[in-house]
Every structure is written in structure tokens, then in C-alpha cells.
Design a protein around this motif. Structure first.
Motif, mmCIF file in Angstrom:
data_model
loop_
_atom_site.group_PDB
_atom_site.id
_atom_site.type_symbol
_atom_site.label_atom_id
_atom_site.label_comp_id
_atom_site.label_asym_id
_atom_site.label_seq_id
_atom_site.Cartn_x
_atom_site.Cartn_y
_atom_site.Cartn_z
ATOM 1 N N SER A 219 21.504 23.836 -36.460
ATOM 2 C CA SER A 219 21.359 22.656 -35.617
ATOM 3 C C SER A 219 21.194 21.405 -36.456
ATOM 4 N N THR B 295 21.211 18.389 -34.569
ATOM 5 C CA THR B 295 20.928 17.380 -33.551
ATOM 6 C C THR B 295 19.611 16.671 -33.788
ATOM 7 N N LEU C 206 27.906 18.860 -30.028
ATOM 8 C CA LEU C 206 27.601 17.805 -30.991
ATOM 9 C C LEU C 206 27.523 18.373 -32.399
ATOM 10 N N ASN C 207 26.941 19.562 -32.533
ATOM 11 C CA ASN C 207 26.897 20.211 -33.850
ATOM 12 C C ASN C 207 28.294 20.342 -34.439
ATOM 13 N N ASN D 293 25.135 22.870 -25.959
ATOM 14 C CA ASN D 293 24.560 21.937 -26.912
ATOM 15 C C ASN D 293 25.206 22.032 -28.283
ATOM 16 N N ASN E 165 24.148 15.019 -26.762
ATOM 17 C CA ASN E 165 24.657 16.314 -27.212
ATOM 18 C C ASN E 165 26.043 16.631 -26.666
#
Length: 695
Positions: free
Chosen positions: A171, A173, A35-36, A32, A181
Motif C-alpha cells: 500500500s 496510499t 490508486l496503488n 482500493n 483511491n
């Protein structure tokens, strides 16, 4: 105390973002944090960059020492400071060293500084233009190398990747919750069966005309305003807002951002959402041009609207980014090289997009509308808008292509064997033996596009096939002949440019004919029927028959004499039904063009291809065409008096034998051309008397 103009820009931005994506997608595809990383990388080019310099916040070396901010846009800034020159050099070299060490040279910071008094005209706009000019010069690069020689040419320890980038791991998101993600999250059960291996559409867009736009600017305020609006719309925040809006209309819409900064947009969507992905780019371009138009009104400027080039590639979710990155960049470059849409008769195309898929370029644009947002209707065929459309008629239209794909899917649901059809044609037009002979090539194409469902009771299937064939033949229609003459409505041509265009189009439709590779969901409503019998008849039948008549059956004097044995072009003037019903004088209608032929069946022509005995061929033709020349002439005179179509031809056996033997006219390719011509002519007659179209 002297004032200095300082300009700093980030070079190799795309290389850096590509590097980040490559590292993350290859090594942490299912993590995950992907995307960060992408979001933080894009922000590094914008927010963090300004903080590190001191234009924002208080920790940068120039914080509280900026006298005037001249320009701040993605990856670049220009400002004025009164710091001493030695302190300026120390600060700039310090920022350069920080970025170089953290990012291992993936980003290269360029910078220049000069006294304000060096400017001929000491204005903010002149300072910006001079800064950009100096940043592009080789002296800038050489100066940076000289000042940082020791840093650049020494070995450095390699810190962990997370530290190397200097990015936060917090984070984000939740802030960008509408994005997926990872690229794997683009999976949809409606599109694919395997969530571990499925197709995605990769879209890379780039604004065109940026350099020309900034050259038009003659005031600092306008320059700054344009820069700010680009930063406003070419950013993750605005992209996220648009994705949220798309998801409200379609909860199944998904988008994975790869990067968006400067004038570049790069993201992936499920293949079924390709059209939505292009529409999203269109929305961004439209918003930017809308604000440019507002600037024109407020400041009475004449800034031209921007256009956009888009490259599209299809890949599997597990494919390494280096492969599809190179492919989609190639498509983008191809789109940029395509001719642009120019103004015609005072009509300027708005928000024009050039879209390349498989090196097949499609255009999408808007025309000026009234206050209601719709084009003003008009019955005139000589309006500026009509002239504009006619001038650009040979450019492939994106909306028409999307409609064609939807139509293809409808035809497949009705039983049209699309994959078999396109694959068979592709095999023919890529066969070296066929490609090396113009007659063979054109025969192969024209035989393949003979309608197969013309007599079907399924109207939807019948008309869908004709529309698909029409779109295929339009790829080889040209309006300007080799001699430079313009042909009204165009003519078929199988020169190399048209061959390449046809092959690209066939490959594209072959791609979308794969039921696993759809760009429109099944729930999408079928396209409205836009079947125009006159237009279809003109392209599929009239242009094809004319090409065969002029080129494959004729072309030079002797072959035209030989052609007259089998086909003759004629005209006749029928009576008007309206005139006869009134009982008054006879009113004649426009002349009707027809082709007079012999009576030769398809099966007979096929038999001739395997026969070497010319005498036997002549006897078989004579047996099916026993009329004498005098009889045909008598019938011809009678029909002319009755304003009816002329009769068929009589068979000139003597001329046939002489020319077939002495000049070897009777070859397999010639028989193929005759077979196609006769079959299409027969189908054209059937179409004219078909109950659904006879009126």
C-alpha cells in the motif's frame, strides 16, 4: 579499454499507462488497489526503471559499472561505461527481455550504444544529442528486432496481471493520502445526488516547446539542470504536494491521478472543481518557468518559457476509460493546433496555456509584473501591454470565460431561462434550411439575441442578460474584413469560421447552464459587476444595427435604394450643455450617428409577413406615415439649425411598389431584417434615456 555511451528509453509509455488504467478501472473500479496500481505504474517509468538498469541501487546489470551519468529523466537515461561490448549487448538484451515478458510488449525499451571516440566533439552534451538522434532512427528499431527476433516472434504464456506488470502490491496510499483511491471517491453531495452515477472533469495537459527548449541548450550542466527540474515538477510527489495545498484552502477539493510522467499530466476532478484543476496545472507550469528564469539569470542564457496545452472532457464516473481517454486526447490535440501567443511590442506572455473544451480554445497567460507582482498601472492606451492585448484580442480568454459562467449562474438565479435560450438558438443555427441562407442565418441569430429584460426593474438580471448577449456576439466579431482592411472595434461576420465558433460557444454555455453541471459551488461569491454600458451598447446594438444596415438591408446598389425607403443613416451635431450654461459661445460636440426610419410597429411588420398583396402593404405603411416629403424636409432644416436629431423618413410609396414588384425586394427575410432592426433601434433609444445609464 574502450568507453561506450549507452542510451535507454521507454517507448509507448502512454499506451502502457492507458493499458494499466483500462485494466484496473474496468475490472476493479471500487477496489482500493486502483490508486496503488496507478502510482506503481508511474513509478515504473521513473524509479524502478533506473533500478532495473543499475543507475540506482545495486541489483541492475550495470550497477557499479557506470563511469559517468550524463542524463536521467523520466523514461530515459544516458551514461558511460567501460564494460566490454559483448557484455553491454548481453545486459541490454536481458533488460529488454525482462520488460517484454513482464509487460507483454505494452512497454517497448529502445537502446543504443556507441564508442565515445565516435563523437566528433567528445563532450557530455554532444553524447546526449547523438544518443537521442540514434534512438529516433529507424536503424535503432531494426537492430533491436534483429537481436531479439526469437523472443518477439514466439508464443509466451500469459501470467497473472499482477505478475505481468511486475509491480508491488504494498500500500502506498498512506504516502499519497491527499489523492482519492478511486474515481468514485470524487463524489460530493454538494455536486450530485447519485453517488453511483455522477459527472467528473478529466484534464490532460502536456508541456509545449520541449524540443525547442533542449535545442537552445549549449552546455551539459544546463541540459542536466533542465531535465532535473522537469522530473522535479512533473511527478506524483509534486502533484500530491499541490493537492494538499489546495485541500487546505478548500477541504472539498478532490483529485484522482490517472498518470503524471515525462511532460504529461492526466487527472480527474469533480466538475465543480474544474477551475481548481486548471489552476493546479497553471501552478506547475509557473514553477517550471520560474526555475527556467533562474537558470537564465545564473548562466546568462536566453531560454524561452514553456507553454502548456490542456484538453478537458466531461464524463460519468462509470464510463469506460477508453471513451473519455480518446475524447480528452482529441481536445488536447485541438489545443496544440491552436495558434500560440506571440510576443508583441517586446511583451512576452508568461506561462501561457491553451485550453480546449468542446474544441473551443481558451487562452490563459501572465504578463511581466513589477517587484510587487502586479502589473504597473498606466493611463496610456499606447503602452506595449495594451498593444499586446489588442493584437490578441480575438483569442478567447480563460479568465473571461470563467467569469462568464459565474455571471450565467447569477443570471439563472435571477430568473434567466438559460437552458431554453441556448437550446433554442442551437436549434436555429443547426437547421439546414437556415444554414444554407446567410440572411436567414444572421436573422435567426440576431433575432434571438434581442434583449428580453431591458425594461426589467431587476438591474442584476437586466445587466447580466446584456453581458451574456455581448459575449455571444463577440464570437462573430472580426477585426479584419475580407478585403484585408482592419476595422477599429471590429464588425459582425457570419462566415463559416464565425459560425463554427458561435456554435461551439453556444454548446459550451448550454453545457454549463445545466444546474446539475456546475463548475462553481453555490457558496462562491457572485462576480463583481463589470458592466460597461458603452462597451455593451457598442456590441449588442451598434454593431448589430450596422450589420443589418450594410448586409441584410443593403449589400448592392438596387437594394440600397430600396433600403432608403425604410432606413437612412444620418449624423447631427448636438449643442454642448456646458457651453450653453456658461452663456458664452456655443461649443459643438462630436457628431452623433443616428438611423432615420419610418413609423412601423413590430405587430405591423409581423402582419406583413403573411400578406401577399403588395398594394395593401403600401397602403398600410402610408396610413401610419402620412407626412409629405416637403413637410419632412422643412422639419429636417429646422432641426439642423437647432442642432437636434433629424426627423423620421417620409414613405416613398411609388418607389416601394415599383421595386417590390419588379425586383421582388419585399421578401420574408427582408421583413425579418427590418423587424430586428426597428426593434433594436427602439431598444437603443430606451437604453440611452434609461435613468440608470443616461449619464
Amino acid at each position: 579499454m574502450s568507453s561506450y555511451v549507452i542510451a535507454v528509453s521507454m517507448d509507448k509509455v502512454q499506451s502502457f499507462l492507458y493499458y494499466v488504467l483500462q485494466a484496473q478501472i474496468q475490472e476493479k473500479q471500487s477496489n482500493n488497489g486502483t490508486l496503488n496500481t496507478i502510482i506503481e505504474s508511474s513509478r515504473l517509468i521513473s524509479d524502478q526503471f533506473y533500478q532495473d538498469i543499475g543507475m540506482e541501487g545495486e541489483r541492475g546489470p550495470f550497477a557499479k559499472h557506470i563511469d559517468e551519468e550524463l542524463l536521467k529523466c523520466s523514461g530515459m537515461c544516458v551514461f558511460v561505461t567501460s564494460l566490454p561490448e559483448d557484455q553491454i549487448v548481453k545486459n541490454l538484451n536481458g533488460i529488454f527481455e525482462t520488460y517484454y515478458k513482464k509487460l507483454s510488449g505494452q512497454l517497448f525499451m529502445k537502446y543504443v550504444y556507441f564508442k565515445q571516440t565516435d563523437l566528433k566533439n567528445n563532450t557530455p552534451l554532444q553524447a546526449i544529442k547523438e544518443s537521442k538522434k540514434r534512438l529516433r532512427e529507424k536503424a535503432c528499431f531494426n537492430s533491436i528486432i534483429a537481436q531479439n527476433r526469437e523472443l518477439l516472434f514466439m508464443f509466451h504464456s500469459s501470467p497473472e496481471r499482477e505478475q505481468k506488470r511486475g509491480l508491488t502490491t504494498s500500500s502506498v496510499t498512506n504516502v499519497f493520502s491527499a489523492f482519492t483511491n478511486t474515481i468514485n471517491d470524487l463524489y460530493s453531495k454538494q455536486d450530485e445526488n447519485n453517488d453511483n452515477h455522477f459527472r467528473v472533469a478529466v484534464i490532460k495537459a502536456d508541456l509545449d516547446g520541449m524540443g525547442e527548449l533542449f535545442k537552445q541548450l549549449d552546455s551539459h550542466e544546463t541540459y542536466k539542470q533542465v531535465s532535473e527540474l522537469l522530473s522535479k515538477y512533473i511527478c506524483l510527489e509534486y502533484l500530491h504536494d499541490r493537492v494538499k495545498q489546495f485541500k487546505r484552502n478548500d477541504p472539498e477539493f478532490r483529485l484522482y491521478p490517472l498518470y503524471i510522467a515525462g511532460d504529461d499530466i492526466f487527472f480527474a476532478v469533480p466538475t465543480s472543481k474544474l477551475v481548481d484543476g486548471v489552476n493546479l496545472c497553471k501552478d506547475i507550469l509557473k514553477q517550471i518557468n520560474g526555475e527556467i528564469e533562474q537558470i537564465n539569470r545564473k548562466r546568462e542564457t536566453g531560454l524561452q518559457p514553456l507553454s502548456m496545452s490542456i484538453g478537458i472532457d466531461f464524463t460519468f464516473n462509470r464510463e469506460p476509460i477508453r471513451y473519455y481517454y480518446e475524447r480528452v486526447q482529441k481536445q488536447l490535440d485541438f489545443a496544440k493546433k491552436a495558434p500560440s501567443m506571440v510576443a508583441v511590442a517586446g511583451v512576452v506572455p508568461l506561462s501561457c496555456m491553451r485550453i480546449s473544451i468542446n474544441e473551443y480554445v481558451l487562452y490563459r497567460y501572465d504578463l511581466a509584473s513589477d517587484s510587487s507582482g502586479r502589473l504597473k498601472p498606466t493611463k496610456s492606451k499606447d503602452t506595449p501591454e495594451q498593444k499586446f492585448k489588442e493584437f490578441h484580442a480575438e483569442k478567447n480568454n480563460w479568465k473571461h470565460f470563467v467569469t462568464q459562467v459565474k455571471r450565467l449562474q447569477d443570471a439563472m438565479e435571477e430568473g434567466f431561462a438559460a437552458h431554453h435560450f441556448f437550446y433554442g438558438l442551437l436549434n436555429k443555427i443547426t437547421d439546414p434550411d437556415v444554414c444554407n441562407n446567410l440572411v436567414k442565418y444572421s436573422n435567426a441569430v440576431l433575432y434571438h439575441v434581442i434583449p428580453q429584460y431591458l425594461n426589467s426593474n431587476n438591474r442584476k438580471l437586466r445587466e447580466s442578460e446584456l453581458l451574456i448577449l455581448e459575449s455571444m456576439l463577440k464570437q462573430v466579431v472580426v477585426k479584419t474584413t475580407k478585403s484585408g482592411k482592419t476595422s477599429k472595434g471590429g464588425k459582425l461576420s457570419f462566415d463559416m469560421d464565425q459560425r463554427r465558433q458561435l456554435e461551439k460557444y453556444v454548446r459550451l454555455l448550454l453545457l454549463f447552464s445545466d444546474p446539475r453541471f456546475k463548475i462553481v459551488q453555490k457558496k462562491t461569491r457572485s462576480v463583481e459587476n463589470d458592466f460597461d454600458i458603452k462597451r455593451v451598447r457598442s456590441t449588442v446594438f451598434n454593431k448589430t444595427l450596422r450589420y443589418l444596415f450594410d448586409q441584410n438591408l443593403g449589400g448592392w446598389k438596387d437594394r440600397e435604394v430600396f433600403r432608403e425607403i425604410f432606413v437612412e443613416y444620418a449624423r447631427y451635431t448636438p449643442l454642448s450643455d456646458a457651453g450653453s450654461k456658461r452663456g458664452g459661445g456655443i461649443r459643438k460636440e462630436t457628431e452623433v450617428e443616428v438611423y432615420r426610419t419610418l413609423r412601423l410597429s413590430n405587430s405591423l411588420l409581423h402582419r406583413f409577413k403573411g400578406m401577399n398583396d403588395i398594394q395593401r402593404v403600401a397602403e398600410m405603411i402610408e396610413a401610419t406615415n402620412p407626412q409629405q416629403k416637403e413637410d419632412i424636409i422643412t422639419i429636417e432644416h429646422l432641426r439642423r439649425e437647432e442642432h437636434k436629431a433629424p426627423p423620421g423618413l417620409y414613405f416613398d410609396k411609388e418607389t416601394f411598389l415599383r421595386m417590390a414588384r419588379s425586383q421582388q425586394m419585399w421578401k420574408s427575410e427582408y421583413i425579418d431584417s427590418l423587424l430586428i432592426f426597428y426593434q433594436l433601434r427602439e431598444q437603443l433609444i430606451q437604453l440611452r434615456v434609461h435613468p440608470a445609464y443616461s449619464k
